[in-house]
Design an enzyme around this catalytic site. Structure first.
Site, PDB file in Angstrom:
ATOM      1  N   TYR A   1      12.927  -3.574  -4.975  1.00 42.04           N
ATOM      2  CA  TYR A   1      11.929  -3.626  -5.921  1.00 42.04           C
ATOM      3  C   TYR A   1      10.879  -2.585  -5.629  1.00 42.04           C
ATOM      4  O   TYR A   1      10.241  -2.185  -6.821  1.00 42.04           O
ATOM      5  CB  TYR A   1      11.169  -5.114  -5.849  1.00 42.04           C
ATOM      6  CG  TYR A   1      10.121  -5.387  -6.635  1.00 42.04           C
ATOM      7  CD1 TYR A   1      10.008  -5.307  -7.923  1.00 42.04           C
ATOM      8  CD2 TYR A   1       8.814  -5.265  -6.079  1.00 42.04           C
ATOM      9  CE1 TYR A   1       8.694  -5.398  -8.871  1.00 42.04           C
ATOM     10  CE2 TYR A   1       7.605  -5.129  -6.719  1.00 42.04           C
ATOM     11  CZ  TYR A   1       7.569  -5.258  -8.042  1.00 42.04           C
ATOM     12  OH  TYR A   1       6.465  -5.208  -8.802  1.00 42.04           O
TER      13      TYR A   1
ATOM     14  N   GLY B   1       0.264   0.071  -5.024  1.00 41.34           N
ATOM     15  CA  GLY B   1      -1.207  -0.745  -5.000  1.00 41.34           C
ATOM     16  C   GLY B   1      -1.882  -0.348  -6.027  1.00 41.34           C
ATOM     17  O   GLY B   1      -2.067   0.909  -6.268  1.00 41.34           O
TER      18      GLY B   1
ATOM     19  N   CYS C   1       0.850  -1.212   0.155  1.00 38.27           N
ATOM     20  CA  CYS C   1       0.221  -0.056   0.062  1.00 38.27           C
ATOM     21  C   CYS C   1       0.941   1.177  -0.003  1.00 38.27           C
ATOM     22  O   CYS C   1       1.844   1.378   0.210  1.00 38.27           O
ATOM     23  CB  CYS C   1      -0.906   0.028   1.221  1.00 38.27           C
ATOM     24  SG  CYS C   1      -1.995  -1.279   1.369  1.00 38.27           S
TER      25      CYS C   1
ATOM     26  N   ASN D   1      -0.054   1.225   5.654  1.00 43.17           N
ATOM     27  CA  ASN D   1       0.779   0.467   4.815  1.00 43.17           C
ATOM     28  C   ASN D   1       1.664  -0.417   5.663  1.00 43.17           C
ATOM     29  O   ASN D   1       2.269  -0.098   6.501  1.00 43.17           O
ATOM     30  CB  ASN D   1       1.784   1.318   4.191  1.00 43.17           C
ATOM     31  CG  ASN D   1       2.848   0.683   3.117  1.00 43.17           C
ATOM     32  OD1 ASN D   1       3.942   1.178   2.943  1.00 43.17           O
ATOM     33  ND2 ASN D   1       2.851  -0.451   2.707  1.00 43.17           N
ATOM     34  N   GLY D   2       1.640  -1.441   5.386  1.00 44.50           N
ATOM     35  CA  GLY D   2       2.170  -2.745   6.313  1.00 44.50           C
ATOM     36  C   GLY D   2       1.381  -3.781   6.485  1.00 44.50           C
ATOM     37  O   GLY D   2       0.359  -4.125   5.665  1.00 44.50           O
TER      38      GLY D   2
HETATM   39  P1  AMP Z   1       8.819 -14.025 -10.263  1.00 45.44           P
HETATM   40  O1  AMP Z   1       8.191 -14.010 -11.340  1.00 45.44           O
HETATM   41  O2  AMP Z   1       7.881 -14.751  -9.293  1.00 45.44           O
HETATM   42  O3  AMP Z   1      10.202 -14.775  -9.980  1.00 45.44           O
HETATM   43  O4  AMP Z   1       8.989 -12.578  -9.438  1.00 45.44           O
HETATM   44  C1  AMP Z   1      10.106 -11.965  -9.925  1.00 45.44           C
HETATM   45  C2  AMP Z   1       9.792 -10.579 -10.766  1.00 45.44           C
HETATM   46  O5  AMP Z   1       8.438 -10.114 -10.436  1.00 45.44           O
HETATM   47  C3  AMP Z   1      10.726  -9.621 -10.988  1.00 45.44           C
HETATM   48  O6  AMP Z   1      10.977  -9.381 -12.242  1.00 45.44           O
HETATM   49  C4  AMP Z   1      10.501  -8.656 -10.038  1.00 45.44           C
HETATM   50  O7  AMP Z   1      10.762  -7.430 -10.562  1.00 45.44           O
HETATM   51  C5  AMP Z   1       9.036  -8.774  -9.634  1.00 45.44           C
HETATM   52  N1  AMP Z   1       8.555  -8.744  -8.371  1.00 45.44           N
HETATM   53  C6  AMP Z   1       9.433  -8.984  -7.332  1.00 45.44           C
HETATM   54  N2  AMP Z   1       8.741  -8.862  -6.253  1.00 45.44           N
HETATM   55  C7  AMP Z   1       7.615  -8.457  -6.344  1.00 45.44           C
HETATM   56  C8  AMP Z   1       6.441  -8.327  -5.643  1.00 45.44           C
HETATM   57  N3  AMP Z   1       6.261  -8.218  -4.246  1.00 45.44           N
HETATM   58  N4  AMP Z   1       5.086  -7.768  -6.613  1.00 45.44           N
HETATM   59  C9  AMP Z   1       5.160  -7.759  -7.742  1.00 45.44           C
HETATM   60  N5  AMP Z   1       6.229  -7.912  -8.456  1.00 45.44           N
HETATM   61  C10 AMP Z   1       7.475  -8.374  -7.835  1.00 45.44           C
END
Ligand code: AMP
Length: 507
Positions: free
Chosen positions: A277, A57, A31, A132-133
């Site tokens: 990220y 979000g 959030c 947020n959290g």
């Molecule tokens: P994955 O495809 O499950 O390995 O997730 C890694 C990819 O998702 C990377 O390209 C990150 O930029 C992105 N990513 C990492 N953490 C998150 C998150 N919490 N929410 C959305 N995207 C994420």
């Protein structure tokens, strides 16, 4: 004492009754929060601030304003830019005090009754809160409060704060808010407002960020500095870990600002994933540029995991600053080998795994001109489930790359997050599915795969290696070191992640 949540005037939604699956997952939320006191365009500025925080979000947004007589609320599913920009919506949010929230629930329903800010009309007057959290004792508090007669009207863990305020024995609203915070475990950056006050608070570890800004002398709270930049506001300072700042409009129009430190002092531990990220690269989180930190991650990655190659290609957008750092440090040219379609939400937004996989294809396409016949270093910020890396490596090969070397600008993720970042259960994390990096590499189909070390990440963000005795950041997804008790997890009979990590070390 009025205990039930009330609805402010002119809402576009109504709260339904309790519909709680006590055995179900608690909500975990990504959030962003924003609030401003004493400005005639408070709601419009809040909408702009939330628009800048949209990356935190995308499922829903809400704004509450106070016009001197009434609290007014608009809460909608969808993007801020789609739902809060028309004059009619903003006209329903009059007043010079406003706050808002953008929300992405990672589990549980996306329904209006969960959309924040949450509002309650209490004995001490109306109070709205945006969080947020995630509370790691949200379920335990819910059970306790329901046993005491509280009637929950959302499935959000945040609602506990309103019930705690309603039950507090303290006198003023700010005192009751501070009293309520004492019962919380987990992560929170919170903004609250009453008829005259705007309050910002961060949990004792300072896991999620929150800054104090000002516009023409009017105080603002925002999750990130990019929300100040969009409206030309100035950054004043970070809300400190464990600090509550109360801004109050006095009868003569003066605004007073008071700081409270209700918790025993401890070292701040901002979530490392904000730098990896989550936060926007143009934001400064806890005094450190997110962009600078990500570039440093790429520089350190090039030092730790070099490879002979022709081009460095980012997985956009998350991997772009780290790829730039990798290219600069290695001397290998940077190319846009993948083009991202910006009209598709973040990969994780779609709720099911099958749609998530589809989302990756919708989102990225190979730029054949930049990669055909080349040895490619692909740089991404993180691997979580491995969905993105698997698809992207195949896509780059299909576009004619000769070799594909995957480099990840953070360490392997072994543990779930319970503080507001969306991560799946541990068994779904790629790092827990394979015993070695070589096996993971074979699974994603790359010629080589390497991750940044934990010290490489700490050095990139804070300039120092990890202090094992007193870590400078919250880093449990990499290390299993959770900075708060995980009360709800134990209550639900789940294995304590600390035990899982001890097991791993024993193996
Ligand atoms: P994955 O495809 O499950 O390995 O997730 C890694 C990819 O998702 C990377 O390209 C990150 O930029 C992105 N990513 C990492 N953490 C998150 C998150 N919490 N929410 C959305 N995207 C994420």
């Amino acid at each position: 004492m009025v205990e039930n949540l009330a609805q402010p005037r002119a809402t576009t939604d109504h709260l339904t009754g309790l519909d709680l699956d006590m055995n179900g997952d608690t909500l975990r939320e990504e959030c962003g929060v924003f609030g401003i006191l004493g400005h005639e365009d408070a709601a419009a500025l809040t909408a702009l601030g939330l628009h800048a925080l949209q990356h935190r979000g995308q499922e829903a947004a809400g704004i509450v304003s106070f016009d001197g007589v009434h609290f007014n609320s608009e809460r909608h599913l969808g993007l801020v830019g789609d739902r809060f920009t028309d004059a009619a919506t903003l006209a329903r949010l009059p007043g010079n005090l406003a706050m808002g929230h953008v929300r992405y629930s990672t589990t549980g329903e996306t329904v209006l009754r969960n959309v924040q800010p949450l509002f309650a009309e209490l004995e001490v007057g109306g109070i709205a809160i945006a969080h947020n959290g995630n509370l790691t004792n949200g379920l335990a508090l819910r059970r306790r409060l329901i046993a005491q007669g509280a009637i929950y009207q959302s499935t959000s863990d945040t609602e506990a704060v309103l019930h705690l305020i309603a039950r507090s024995q303290r006198t003023g609203s700010a005192e009751r808010f501070i009293d309520a915070l004492g019962a919380l475990e987990g992560a929170y950056a919170m903004v609250a407002m009453t008829r005259t006050k705007l309050i910002g608070a961060r949990d004792p570890n300072g896991i999620r960020p929150l800054v104090l800004g000002e516009l023409g002398g009017r105080p603002i709270f925002a999750s990130e500095t990019c929300a100040l930049d969009i409206i030309g506001a100035n950054f004043v300072r970070d809300v400190e870990n464990g600090e509550v700042i109360v801004c109050e409009m006095q009868p003569d129009g003066e605004i007073t600002i008071d700081s409270f430190k209700p918790f025993p002092p401890r070292r701040e531990r901002v979530c490392l994933f904000e730098y990896v990220y989550f936060a926007r690269p143009d934001s400064v989180v806890a005094g450190r540029s997110v962009y600078g930190a990500r570039k440093n991650m790429g520089i350190n990655l090039a030092g730790e995991a070099p490879v002979e190659a022709d081009v460095v290609v980012p997985v956009p957008d998350g991997g772009t600053p780290a790829a730039l750092g990798y290219a600069q440090a290695s001397g290998i040219p940077f190319e846009y080998g993948i083009i991202r379609n910006h009209y598709v939400g973040r990969t994780f937004i779609e709720p099911t795994q099958s749609i998530r996989a589809l989302g990756v294809k919708l989102k990225h396409s190979a730029n054949r001109t930049a990669i055909a016949g080349k040895r490619v270093v692909l740089v991404d910020d993180s691997i979580v489930r491995g969905t993105t890396s698997l698809k992207i490596v195949q896509m780059i090969r299909d576009a004619g790359a000769r070799e594909v070397h995957f480099r990840v600008a953070s360490p392997m993720i072994y543990h779930s997050d319970y503080y507001g970042i969306d991560t799946p259960d541990p068994e779904k994390l790629l790092a827990n599915q394979y015993a070695t990096i070589d096996e993971m590499c074979r699974y994603i189909g790359a010629d080589s795969l390497q991750f940044l070390s934990i010290d490489g990440l700490y050095l990139a963000v804070g300039g120092e290696k990890r202090d094992a005795q007193a870590p400078q950041f919250t880093d449990h997804y990499f290390t299993g070191d959770y900075p708060t008790p995980l009360t709800d997890l134990k209550g639900r009979g789940k294995r304590d992640p600390k035990q899982v990590s001890m097991l791993r070390e024993a193996v």
